[in-house]
Enzyme design. Structure first.
Site, PDB file in Angstrom:
ATOM      1  N   ASN A 207     -42.404   5.432  36.287  1.00  0.00           N
ATOM      2  CA  ASN A 207     -42.248   5.088  36.573  1.00  0.00           C
ATOM      3  C   ASN A 207     -43.085   3.340  37.517  1.00  0.00           C
ATOM      4  O   ASN A 207     -44.160   4.265  38.027  1.00  0.00           O
ATOM      5  CB  ASN A 207     -40.371   5.070  38.196  1.00  0.00           C
ATOM      6  CG  ASN A 207     -40.625   5.423  38.392  1.00  0.00           C
ATOM      7  OD1 ASN A 207     -41.597   5.442  39.768  1.00  0.00           O
ATOM      8  ND2 ASN A 207     -40.577   7.189  39.145  1.00  0.00           N
ATOM      9  N   ASP A 276     -35.460  11.850  37.378  1.00  0.00           N
ATOM     10  CA  ASP A 276     -34.534  12.776  37.475  1.00  0.00           C
ATOM     11  C   ASP A 276     -34.317  13.372  36.490  1.00  0.00           C
ATOM     12  O   ASP A 276     -33.728  14.176  36.258  1.00  0.00           O
ATOM     13  CB  ASP A 276     -33.237  11.411  37.249  1.00  0.00           C
ATOM     14  CG  ASP A 276     -32.451  10.474  38.678  1.00  0.00           C
ATOM     15  OD1 ASP A 276     -32.974  11.634  39.532  1.00  0.00           O
ATOM     16  OD2 ASP A 276     -32.742   9.852  38.520  1.00  0.00           O
ATOM     17  N   LYS A 286     -50.969  17.124  21.242  1.00  0.00           N
ATOM     18  CA  LYS A 286     -50.444  16.034  21.189  1.00  0.00           C
ATOM     19  C   LYS A 286     -49.240  15.695  19.986  1.00  0.00           C
ATOM     20  O   LYS A 286     -49.706  16.186  19.056  1.00  0.00           O
ATOM     21  CB  LYS A 286     -51.569  15.313  21.019  1.00  0.00           C
ATOM     22  CG  LYS A 286     -51.074  13.253  21.059  1.00  0.00           C
ATOM     23  CD  LYS A 286     -52.228  12.638  20.521  1.00  0.00           C
ATOM     24  CE  LYS A 286     -51.911  11.063  20.199  1.00  0.00           C
ATOM     25  NZ  LYS A 286     -52.133   9.894  19.615  1.00  0.00           N
ATOM     26  N   PHE A 325     -33.653   7.443  50.281  1.00  0.00           N
ATOM     27  CA  PHE A 325     -33.900   5.781  49.793  1.00  0.00           C
ATOM     28  C   PHE A 325     -32.632   6.032  48.542  1.00  0.00           C
ATOM     29  O   PHE A 325     -32.226   6.942  47.704  1.00  0.00           O
ATOM     30  CB  PHE A 325     -35.094   5.489  49.522  1.00  0.00           C
ATOM     31  CG  PHE A 325     -35.741   5.067  50.341  1.00  0.00           C
ATOM     32  CD1 PHE A 325     -36.836   5.513  51.230  1.00  0.00           C
ATOM     33  CD2 PHE A 325     -36.299   3.617  50.100  1.00  0.00           C
ATOM     34  CE1 PHE A 325     -36.939   5.168  52.562  1.00  0.00           C
ATOM     35  CE2 PHE A 325     -36.729   3.152  50.853  1.00  0.00           C
ATOM     36  CZ  PHE A 325     -37.589   4.334  52.638  1.00  0.00           C
ATOM     37  N   LYS A 339     -23.807   7.624  47.965  1.00  0.00           N
ATOM     38  CA  LYS A 339     -24.767   8.542  47.363  1.00  0.00           C
ATOM     39  C   LYS A 339     -25.435   9.710  48.700  1.00  0.00           C
ATOM     40  O   LYS A 339     -26.135  11.207  48.816  1.00  0.00           O
ATOM     41  CB  LYS A 339     -26.886   8.127  46.816  1.00  0.00           C
ATOM     42  CG  LYS A 339     -27.237   8.887  45.839  1.00  0.00           C
ATOM     43  CD  LYS A 339     -28.513   7.404  45.419  1.00  0.00           C
ATOM     44  CE  LYS A 339     -28.358   7.067  44.074  1.00  0.00           C
ATOM     45  NZ  LYS A 339     -29.468   6.478  43.613  1.00  0.00           N
ATOM     46  N   LYS A 343     -25.800  13.440  48.951  1.00  0.00           N
ATOM     47  CA  LYS A 343     -26.702  14.256  49.068  1.00  0.00           C
ATOM     48  C   LYS A 343     -26.412  14.902  50.608  1.00  0.00           C
ATOM     49  O   LYS A 343     -27.342  15.803  50.704  1.00  0.00           O
ATOM     50  CB  LYS A 343     -27.945  13.450  48.954  1.00  0.00           C
ATOM     51  CG  LYS A 343     -27.998  12.515  47.650  1.00  0.00           C
ATOM     52  CD  LYS A 343     -29.331  12.862  47.004  1.00  0.00           C
ATOM     53  CE  LYS A 343     -29.180  12.205  45.281  1.00  0.00           C
ATOM     54  NZ  LYS A 343     -31.198  12.882  44.932  1.00  0.00           N
TER      55      LYS A 343
HETATM   56  O1  PMT Z   1     -43.160   2.287  45.437  1.00  0.00           O
HETATM   57  P1  PMT Z   1     -42.541   1.677  46.191  1.00  0.00           P
HETATM   58  O2  PMT Z   1     -43.638   0.393  44.668  1.00  0.00           O
HETATM   59  O3  PMT Z   1     -43.587   0.900  47.214  1.00  0.00           O
HETATM   60  O4  PMT Z   1     -41.669   1.031  45.663  1.00  0.00           O
HETATM   61  C1  PMT Z   1     -40.948   1.479  46.768  1.00  0.00           C
HETATM   62  C2  PMT Z   1     -39.435   2.307  46.267  1.00  0.00           C
HETATM   63  C3  PMT Z   1     -38.261   1.256  45.677  1.00  0.00           C
HETATM   64  C4  PMT Z   1     -39.781   3.370  45.138  1.00  0.00           C
HETATM   65  C5  PMT Z   1     -38.619   2.926  47.638  1.00  0.00           C
HETATM   66  O5  PMT Z   1     -38.351   1.728  48.176  1.00  0.00           O
HETATM   67  C6  PMT Z   1     -36.837   3.107  47.036  1.00  0.00           C
HETATM   68  O6  PMT Z   1     -36.382   2.608  46.749  1.00  0.00           O
HETATM   69  N1  PMT Z   1     -37.477   4.568  46.794  1.00  0.00           N
HETATM   70  C7  PMT Z   1     -36.245   5.610  45.895  1.00  0.00           C
HETATM   71  C8  PMT Z   1     -35.893   6.405  44.770  1.00  0.00           C
HETATM   72  C9  PMT Z   1     -35.410   5.850  44.200  1.00  0.00           C
HETATM   73  O7  PMT Z   1     -36.214   7.210  43.347  1.00  0.00           O
HETATM   74  O8  PMT Z   1     -34.724   6.265  44.065  1.00  0.00           O
HETATM   75  P2  PMT Z   1     -32.598   7.222  43.884  1.00  0.00           P
HETATM   76  O9  PMT Z   1     -31.517   6.042  44.240  1.00  0.00           O
HETATM   77  O10 PMT Z   1     -33.248   7.935  41.710  1.00  0.00           O
HETATM   78  O11 PMT Z   1     -33.142   8.459  44.223  1.00  0.00           O
HETATM   79  C10 PMT Z   1     -32.191   8.859  46.048  1.00  0.00           C
HETATM   80  C11 PMT Z   1     -32.484   9.718  46.571  1.00  0.00           C
HETATM   81  O12 PMT Z   1     -33.296  10.951  45.961  1.00  0.00           O
HETATM   82  C12 PMT Z   1     -34.317   9.129  46.569  1.00  0.00           C
HETATM   83  O13 PMT Z   1     -34.708   9.128  48.378  1.00  0.00           O
HETATM   84  C13 PMT Z   1     -35.460   9.874  45.548  1.00  0.00           C
HETATM   85  O14 PMT Z   1     -36.545  10.414  46.446  1.00  0.00           O
HETATM   86  C14 PMT Z   1     -34.285  11.585  45.746  1.00  0.00           C
HETATM   87  N2  PMT Z   1     -34.655  12.091  44.870  1.00  0.00           N
HETATM   88  C15 PMT Z   1     -34.318  11.557  43.419  1.00  0.00           C
HETATM   89  C16 PMT Z   1     -34.404  12.663  42.620  1.00  0.00           C
HETATM   90  C17 PMT Z   1     -34.579  13.832  42.739  1.00  0.00           C
HETATM   91  N3  PMT Z   1     -35.266  15.029  41.897  1.00  0.00           N
HETATM   92  N4  PMT Z   1     -34.752  14.313  44.490  1.00  0.00           N
HETATM   93  C18 PMT Z   1     -34.397  14.015  44.511  1.00  0.00           C
HETATM   94  O15 PMT Z   1     -34.843  13.723  46.094  1.00  0.00           O
END
Ligand code: PMT
Length: 408
Positions: A207, A276, A286, A325, A339, A343
């Site tokens: 991503n 995710d 490959k 986030f 969320k 979580k």
């Molecule tokens: O890195 P930059 O270019 O500065 O960009 C910043 C950002 C946009 C990446 C950052 O500000 C941001 O939003 N990060 C979270 C991105 C994300 O994965 O969001 P989500 O809504 O998909 O996930 C929700 C939360 O669960 C996040 O805190 C993530 O770290 C966490 N997560 C997600 C998937 C997973 N398998 N386990 C997790 O703990």
């Protein structure tokens, strides 16, 4: 009183550095001036010598300069390296580690915090090369006093003018003030960047995360005295200094690294964009292309935040404090609220990534902080400032929950 190295580089704003020097002295600091060759064309070293009552360093090659390797001696002694004005040329040299004079060698040699006051023509300031260099430096924890808008010496009107001396002095003084932070001595785990999920040895799902937001949080937590473990996914940016840096590639690796670090943590902040889904059955060789479409079966990755919320220490005492986030393009706040609840975390930083000036890759961000007490919008500003706003709220949690003392 601290010793500050005041770097003066060759810009028309060099004369204002005299006022900056006086301002620092009024605040009780001692200043040693370091001038580049070009700076000495704009303002005389004698002026700084008279004000600082110290020899002004204008060259690495003067007799006596190398008796005790002066740039290393000064690098050790200073509490801050401030460069005002800082030209595009010196920004570029700092970013790329070029050490071809005293000031640029000092930058590499010192462990003191660094503050720059850039000053240049507005087209130069927005040039991709300069912006990239500034981003590189910001990711390293270097701070900037934003240039001002107005008439430039070149006759243009725009952004690029050296910030006012009082503003530069205030920023320097704030950086030197002892930090009275609830995070001081606390163990903070910060994740940053993307994860890559391998399809085969040459292809992956990834991503757009650059790591910039997470790096800014790690740098700010470190500045506040926290013991930071930074878990970083693959990114081209250089990470800031931290007590421990763990490099990972996939969501599974990030899960392992975070769970290990969280066992001793007071706070975990998940700024990383964790995948995710991951290919269910990555190929060891490959995958050859065919004429038809390709079907990829994906399986869910472990939800790191959800697993953190189930840690025994978390269930019994609410530690570690958990910050997630939410990167959203639609109904950002509503989804963020949902969320946070799902979580089981304390604070969610909602990031509307549909904006071009916020979220992925860019140097700025605008977020909404949501917790059980309410919501707070943090308007568009640098990721460093957004990081500070997030950590201010995290400090509130640390104080309110009176997290146990730092474990050795
Ligand atoms: O890195 P930059 O270019 O500065 O960009 C910043 C950002 C946009 C990446 C950052 O500000 C941001 O939003 N990060 C979270 C991105 C994300 O994965 O969001 P989500 O809504 O998909 O996930 C929700 C939360 O669960 C996040 O805190 C993530 O770290 C966490 N997560 C997600 C998937 C997973 N398998 N386990 C997790 O703990």
């Amino acid at each position: 009183m601290s010793l500050i190295a005041l770097g003066v580089t060759g810009g028309i704003g060099a004369y204002k550095a005299v006022e900056v020097c006086r301002g620092l002295q009024i605040h009780g600091h001692d200043v040693v001036a370091v001038m580049t060759r070009s700076a000495a064309r704009f303002v005389g070293p004698l002026t700084f010598e008279a004000i600082t009552r110290r020899a002004v360093i204008t060259s690495q090659w003067k007799f006596g300069m190398n008796a005790d390797i002066e740039h290393v001696a000064i690098a050790d002694a200073i509490a801050l390296l401030l460069v005002a004005p800082c030209t595009a040329n010196v920004i570029g040299k700092f970013a790329h580690g070029i050490a071809d004079d005293f000031l640029t060698s000092l930058y590499l040699a010192t462990r003191a915090p660094v503050l720059l006051a850039p000053s240049m023509n507005s087209n130069m300031l927005v040039h991709d090369a300069v912006q990239r260099n500034l981003h590189t430096l910001a990711a390293r924890g270097v701070r900037c006093v934003e240039p001002g808008d107005g008439y430039l010496a070149c006759g243009w009107i725009g952004k690029g003018r050296l910030a006012e001396p009082a503003e530069i002095v205030a920023a320097a003084v704030a950086m030197l003030a002892p930090v009275d932070s609830a995070l001081s001595g606390r163990r903070v785990v910060v994740t940053a960047g993307p994860t890559y999920e391998d399809i085969d040895p040459v292809r992956y799902l990834g991503n757009r995360s650059s790591g910039r937001m997470g790096f800014a949080i790690a740098a700010e937590a470190q500045r506040r005295g926290a013991r930071v473990t930074l878990v970083a996914g693959p990114t081209g940016l250089e990470p800031p200094a931290a007590e421990e840096i763990v490099r990972v590639r996939s969501a599974a690796e990030m899960h392992t690294a975070v769970m290990r670090a969280a066992a001793r943590a007071d706070v975990v902040i998940m700024a990383a964009a964790v995948a995710d889904y991951t290919p269910a059955d990555p190929a060891s060789r490959k995958v050859a292309k065919t004429d038809g479409p390709m079907t990829l079966t994906l399986r869910r990755t472990p939800d790191i935040l959800a697993d953190l919320a189930r840690l025994p220490s978390r269930l019994s005492s609410g530690v570690p404090i958990l910050v997630g986030f939410a990167a959203e393009t639609d109904d950002a706040e509503a989804r963020g609220r949902e969320k946070r609840a799902r979580k089981g975390i304390d604070l969610i930083v909602v990031n509307d990534v549909s904006r071009s000036d916020a979220g992925f890759e860019v140097a700025t961000n605008a977020v909404t902080l949501i917790d059980a007490e309410g919501e707070c919008a943090v308007p568009l500003q640098s990721k460093e400032r957004v990081a500070a706003a997030i950590l201010d709220r995290v400090e509130w949690f640390v104080r309110a929950r009176t997290a146990p003392p730092v474990r050795a």
